[in-house]
Design an enzyme around this catalytic site. Sequence first.
Site: not given
Length: 526
Positions: A25-26, A28, A47, A70, A280, A400
């Site tokens: 984004g801006s 970065e 992402e 970002h 689990h 998971g």
Amino acid sequence: MPTVRRIAHEFLERQGMTTIFGNPGSNELPFLAGLPSSFRYVLGLHEGVVVGMADGYAQATGRPVLVNLHAAAGSGNAMGALTNAVYSRSPLVLTAGQQVRSAIGPEAMLANVDAPQLMRPLVGWSGEPSCAADVPRSLAQAVFEAELRRRPSYLSVPYDDWGAELDGNAALTLDRSVRWGLAPDEEQLRSLAEAVGAARDPVLVLGADLDTAGLFDRVVALAEHRELPVWVAPSPHRLPFPNRHRLFRGVLPAGIGAVSAALTGHDLVLVLGAPVFRYHQHIPGPYLPEGARLIQVTDDAGAAARAPMGQALVADPAPVLEALLDRLPAREPAQGPRYVPNPEPATGGGALHPEQVFAALRETQSPDTCYVVESTSTSSAWWRQMDLRRAGSYFFPAAGGLGFGLPAAVGMAMGLPGRPVVAVVGDGSANYGITALWTAARYEVPVTFVILRNGTYGALRWFGSLLGTPDVPGTEIPGMDFTALAAGYGVPATAVTGLAELHDRLKAAAAGPRLIQVDTCPTSPE
């Protein structure tokens, strides 16, 4: 005088971290400006996919990987995928652009408020430099923290820091190195060897960390040396032992009572490279069968500390394996073949059974194929039909978290050039990381994506029966055409319904990515 950006780029280059996975984004852009030609920036369209690709790449290479996110929004999008990287112990270094320093306090648009807190408690370390001069040191700390903790780290950097000029002290960061050593002492090794040697009926329970550490073959050597039966710890994200070996007993179930039942009859449970245990399903019962003793060897201090039972030795498993091989006499091997044959695959009605698909993979793919699997409801079928004899052959989302399979396969193939990579992903899971197909096409990554389409969230249907809730909504997902989705992202795709056609498609060579959609009948994990 050098700038922060120049020192950072040079430090990353010296660390071998020249492949960056990101979605910028801006905030970065100032870090990415002037990126040296030796760097490779791998763009992902979401992402979560970016972190999944980096996770796969890190597991393939065993090295820290830089991820460029970002601000707060991009970091938040990445957090679901980050849970998998935490439990696979992948050394990801997450960097996020921050607003200019003067805009953080007033909470200007794209300010990451209290940035170090955002990713906790997932990451092992997070920070934001106190000033521009502290950026190189903070970046080095983020890299070393990820390596030492074997857990992702997170660094937020105000974007006006990158162009700041630094004095001569900053260059000292470039030569930094940090090494890890955790060797057991003589008394610890003697005591462990005596415990194993004195046991009437010991059993090995192996974890994914052994495959991560490159100990696959040494574990096989120990099991054969002592004729020890082998279970894999519950919910494995990597395979530490050949699954058709005569000593392999299977993957332990992920419930307390079920684990205890599986280990009944053994007086010593030696757990190597695994937590105790990643349960689990809630299946109450005793942690261990009556008369059993558990000893855990792991280099993960947190896993040792939180275990509910047993003794733990926090140490590098490698010298422990060698000590047991050296100190314990060999036992006479049982008669019979080293590997047992696979059973005939089950058949489905109206669609292929997943066992037929997995048998086709076994019969057509190279023995050194790396499989990235994200099809929870077919796990029993998978272990019945696959024959995996090499290290680094199996990868699964460690926490998971859905969305791992497609992007991790892309990162895996980038990190393992020359080794075949196949992603086996359910239609429910595939949608969480579908944009990884664009990256595969854009960078011509040679991955075979096999999508098992049954129109359901199969694992949820199974859990519904376990929990006595079979009539809940949201478990049906009919009508998706992954060949059309793949074509939109630029990946050649075909749909198959018959076994002969599946064999033909799998045997065909492909230079870049390809997708095969296979209609299968619903199954349960057990």
